[in-house]
Structure formats: structure tokens, C-alpha cells
Write a protein that holds these residues in place. Structure first.
Motif, PDB file in Angstrom:
ATOM      1  N   GLU A 130      50.576  21.290  19.411  1.00  0.00           N
ATOM      2  CA  GLU A 130      49.687  20.362  18.735  1.00  0.00           C
ATOM      3  C   GLU A 130      49.412  19.139  19.607  1.00  0.00           C
ATOM      4  O   GLU A 130      48.314  18.581  19.574  1.00  0.00           O
ATOM      5  CB  GLU A 130      50.304  19.946  17.408  1.00  0.00           C
ATOM      6  N   ASP A 133      45.822  17.788  20.734  1.00  0.00           N
ATOM      7  CA  ASP A 133      45.361  16.412  20.542  1.00  0.00           C
ATOM      8  C   ASP A 133      44.821  15.817  21.838  1.00  0.00           C
ATOM      9  O   ASP A 133      43.856  15.059  21.832  1.00  0.00           O
ATOM     10  CB  ASP A 133      46.517  15.546  20.023  1.00  0.00           C
ATOM     11  N   VAL A 152      43.729  15.111   7.040  1.00  0.00           N
ATOM     12  CA  VAL A 152      44.980  15.007   6.273  1.00  0.00           C
ATOM     13  C   VAL A 152      44.693  15.053   4.779  1.00  0.00           C
ATOM     14  O   VAL A 152      44.035  14.162   4.238  1.00  0.00           O
ATOM     15  CB  VAL A 152      45.719  13.701   6.630  1.00  0.00           C
ATOM     16  N   GLY A 204      41.909   8.602  20.046  1.00  0.00           N
ATOM     17  CA  GLY A 204      43.151   7.985  19.583  1.00  0.00           C
ATOM     18  C   GLY A 204      44.194   8.977  19.141  1.00  0.00           C
ATOM     19  O   GLY A 204      45.335   8.596  18.872  1.00  0.00           O
ATOM     20  N   GLY A 205      43.833  10.261  19.048  1.00  0.00           N
ATOM     21  CA  GLY A 205      44.810  11.259  18.650  1.00  0.00           C
ATOM     22  C   GLY A 205      44.711  11.675  17.200  1.00  0.00           C
ATOM     23  O   GLY A 205      45.335  12.637  16.785  1.00  0.00           O
ATOM     24  N   GLU A 206      43.952  10.923  16.385  1.00  0.00           N
ATOM     25  CA  GLU A 206      43.802  11.320  14.993  1.00  0.00           C
ATOM     26  C   GLU A 206      42.845  12.500  14.896  1.00  0.00           C
ATOM     27  O   GLU A 206      41.850  12.572  15.619  1.00  0.00           O
ATOM     28  CB  GLU A 206      43.296  10.154  14.139  1.00  0.00           C
ATOM     29  N   ARG A 207      43.142  13.378  13.978  1.00  0.00           N
ATOM     30  CA  ARG A 207      42.334  14.578  13.830  1.00  0.00           C
ATOM     31  C   ARG A 207      41.264  14.383  12.759  1.00  0.00           C
ATOM     32  O   ARG A 207      41.501  13.735  11.741  1.00  0.00           O
ATOM     33  CB  ARG A 207      43.208  15.760  13.457  1.00  0.00           C
TER      34      ARG A 207
END
Lengths: 63, 355
Positions: B220, B224, B278, B259-262
Motif C-alpha cells: 500500500e 501511495d 475512507v 500528500g498520500g491520502e487516497r
């Protein structure tokens, strides 16, 4: 999961995983050389002489 | 302010799942008891209570391994998702089997003296400084206490009452319980065993649990890091994340921004919408879900949100973050700054490819 939760999971397992493995192997390394119960079965008379406890180790220690 | 209790909404999947768990437990215990009686005869015969104790203990330990492995397995391979769907039921069953083991063990080893069984459990061996004769029962009791806490708060009532973040943190205590149980087994049972294979089996189990979590986490992380970022001349941050042709109708996909947020993208009714990946329920990956009845549907537990505004359809009130999205020359671009949960965003029309 959020990015923070994913990172927490990975870091948790990076710490917890080796800790569990180290604890597991340390516990195995601390095994007694011979089981007291084996000693009792091979020489029951020794129990009466007080050399080995009369009860099986797996029977716990309720006085 | 209080949270209303809603009974378990049983469906066919849950009934089949629970039937599989109950059948599996009964089958395991039966085979263990029969095999134990067949293999250990004569002077080596094991009494029924001890055999039952061992059957319950190994069953609960095995079930805990399955519970812990389901999460990373579902992240590595979608075919495990159906087993993740009602993992809480498996967790509660694990506690019940473990509790039966503890009840039997405490009654058998501490129930026949003049001291109350629980007092005897806590006071009969205080040799905490020796690894070889450590009171391993305490470790099992602590782990069982954690499993009880998790089983007691597993219902959605507690999820809503505590909030998703606190509930998740509370339930991450299962990792601590697992560590305690490994030590309970290693210090208590394996030290009395002469053969090597029980220790080898436990070692393989621990390595599998730890390895799967690390492999899934690393995979994961690579996913990312694969996010791309582009700044357009108008000064706004737009990230080119996918091509329109990558998305099938009524399906979603997950993309990662700088930023790494999905972010979860969905193609529906000739448009593209973007929401957080999420789920508000248990953090499930919405991008791996699909559009059902016009709503984004979480693959874990079926919670739904409208793709246009991130709100659950009435009478539900959950809201998730949405993102601005546009389509340029067949590329899907999103503004990585999340909008407040429930903010309506007009889907980017696929027909507007010319921009």
C-alpha cells in the motif's frame, strides 16, 4: 483507512512483530532440559523422597 | 445526547457466515478430541477435561490467527473480502471459544481448593522473575480480558457511541492480545512439550501474521507513492490521477494524491465523481466498491453514500468528504483539497473531454 491509520498499522507491526518473535524464541529457549513430569514417570519413588513435586506441572499450583 | 440501539440486521450472508463458524468450531473440536484419544493411549492417555481444554485452546488460537490474517489478505486479494464482511462475528466466536477454555482450565486446576478459583489463579504462582516458570496463566487472562472488551463493544451501537476513531483504536488492542497469547502459549504449553512440531506450528503462525501485515503495508505504501501531481497555469492544484477509459461504468477506483491520502473515483451516469476513500463506518476502501442503486457502496459492510454529495441516502445521516473533479482530454484530474463532508460537487461530464 486514512493514511495516518495505514502508517500506524505498519509501524505497529514493525515494532510488535519482532517483539512477539523475540519473546516467542526467548520463551522457547527457557524450556527446562527435562520435564518434571517425565522425571516423575520414570522414577515415581523419587517423588516420595521429595526430589520432584508429586503433582503434574500442568495441574497448576492451587495449594 | 444518546445513540439509539439498532438490533443486528440479519441477512442471508450473515447467517451462512455464522453457520460456517459454528460448524467449523464443532468439526475442529470433534476431530481434535477423536484424534487425541486415538493417538494417546495407555500410559500416555490424556484425560477428557485436559483434551477438551487443549482442543478449545488451539481452536481459539487458530481462529485468532484467521481474524488477524483476514485484513491484510483482503487488501492483497479481493477474493477474501467476503470473509472480511462479518469478521466481527468471527472475533466474538473466538472470544467465546477462548472463554470456554479459560472456564474449563480455571475450574480444573484451581476449582478444587479452599481458595476461590480466581484468587488461586492470581496467587498460586508469583514467580514473575523466571522465564521458565513464569505464571503464563496471567498472560492468557489478560488477553481474554482484551478479547472480552472487544467482543462486548463489537456492535455498531458502540461504534456510533464511541466514534469511529476511538472504536478503531480500542479494537487495535487485538494486536496486544495476540502478543500476550503467543507468550501464554510459548511459556505455558510449549515448555511442557517434548516434540518440536507444536512450537514450529506456532512459529509459522506468528511469522504468517506478522509477514502478511508487513507485506500488505509495504504494498500500500508503494501504491501511495505512485501518485502524480501537476500544477496548472491558473495556479490551482489539480492532480492528474487516471484516464476515463480506466474506469468502468458504475465502478470505482482508488488513486493517491501527493500528500498520500487516497481518493475514490466513480464513473456513473456519464459523469465522474470523487470522494474520500475512507468509509465513515470502519474506514473501508470505498474505491474498491461499486455503485449500487445510484450510491457508492462500501465493499466491507455495504454502507452507502451518494457520489454527488457524499451523503448517505435517507434515513441515514453519515457524510464523507468530496473532491472537485474535472475531465481534460480524457484525463481525470482532481483538486486534492478535500471539501467538508457532504458538500455537493457536480460530477465531471465525460462528454466534456475537450475541457
Amino acid at each position: 483507512m486514512t493514511r495516518a491509520q495505514r502508517r500506524l498499522h505498519v509501524h505497529l507491526w514493525l515494532v510488535l512483530g519482532p517483539l512477539i518473535l523475540i519473546g516467542f524464541f526467548a520463551a522457547l529457549g527457557a524450556r527446562p532440559r527435562a520435564s518434571l513430569w517425565d522425571a516423575f514417570r520414570s522414577d515415581p519413588g523419587a517423588a516420595e523422597a521429595g526430589d520432584v513435586p508429586f503433582h503434574k506441572p500442568e495441574e497448576g499450583g492451587n495449594p | 445526547m444518546s445513540v439509539g440501539y439498532v438490533a443486528i440486521q440479519w441477512n442471508r450472508h450473515k447467517r451462512v457466515y455464522d453457520a460456517c463458524i459454528a460448524g467449523g468450531v464443532v468439526l475442529y473440536l470433534s476431530v481434535f478430541m477423536l484424534a487425541g484419544k486415538a493417538f494417546y493411549r495407555g500410559a500416555h492417555a490424556i484425560s477428557d477435561p485436559i483434551l477438551a481444554m487443549r482442543a478449545l485452546a488451539t481452536c481459539a488460537f487458530l481462529m485468532l490467527h484467521v481474524v488477524l490474517c483476514l485484513g491484510p489478505l483482503a487488501r492483497l486479494d479481493r477474493r477474501f473480502l467476503p470473509w472480511l464482511y462479518n469478521r466481527r462475528h468471527l472475533g466474538v466466536a473466538t472470544f467465546l471459544v477462548g472463554f470456554a477454555h479459560a472456564f474449563l482450565a480455571i475450574g480444573f486446576y484451581h476449582g478444587f481448593g479452599v481458595i476461590p478459583p480466581l484468587v488461586s489463579l492470581l496467587s498460586s504462582n508469583t514467580n514473575y522473575t523466571s522465564l521458565a516458570s513464569f505464571p503464563f496463566e496471567i498472560l492468557g487472562a489478560l488477553a481474554l480480558g482484551i478479547l472480552f472488551l472487544m467482543a462486548a463493544t463489537s456492535h455498531d451501537f458502540w461504534l456510533r457511541n464511541l466514534g469511529a476513531r476511538a472504536w478503531k483504536r480500542l479494537h487495535m488492542l487485538v494486536y496486544v492480545a495476540y502478543g500476550l497469547l503467543v507468550m501464554h502459549v510459548a511459556l505455558g504449553i510449549l515448555q511442557a512439550q517434548r516434540s518440536w512440531w507444536p512450537a514450529a506450528l506456532v512459529g509459522i503462525g506468528v511469522a504468517t501474521v506478522v509477514g502478511l501485515h508487513l507485506v500488505a503495508g509495504m504494498r500500500e505504501r508503494r501504491h501511495d507513492e505512485a501518485g502524480t501531481r501537476r500544477v496548472t497555469p491558473d495556479g490551482e492544484n489539480w492532480v492528474a490521477v487516471a484516464c476515463v477509459d480506466d474506469l468502468a461504468e458504475a465502478r470505482g477506483c482508488t488513486v493517491t494524491v501527493g500528500g498520500g491520502e487516497r481518493i475514490a473515483l466513480f464513473r456513473h451516469d456519464g459523469g465522474i465523481s470523487a470522494t474520500t476513500n475512507v468509509c465513515a463506518h470502519q474506514g473501508g476502501p470505498l474505491g474498491e466498491g461499486k455503485i449500487i442503486d445510484g450510491c457508492v457502496t462500501c465493499p466491507w459492510h455495504g454502507w452507502q453514500y451518494r457520489p454527488r454529495d457524499g451523503q448517505s441516502p435517507p434515513p441515514f445521516t453519515e457524510r464523507i468528504e468530496t473532491y472537485r473533479v474535472r475531465v481534460l482530454d480524457g484525463r481525470i484530474e482532481v483538486d486534492p483539497r478535500p471539501l467538508p463532508p457532504g458538500t455537493p460537487v457536480e460530477p465531471a461530464r465525460i462528454a466534456d473531454r475537450a475541457g
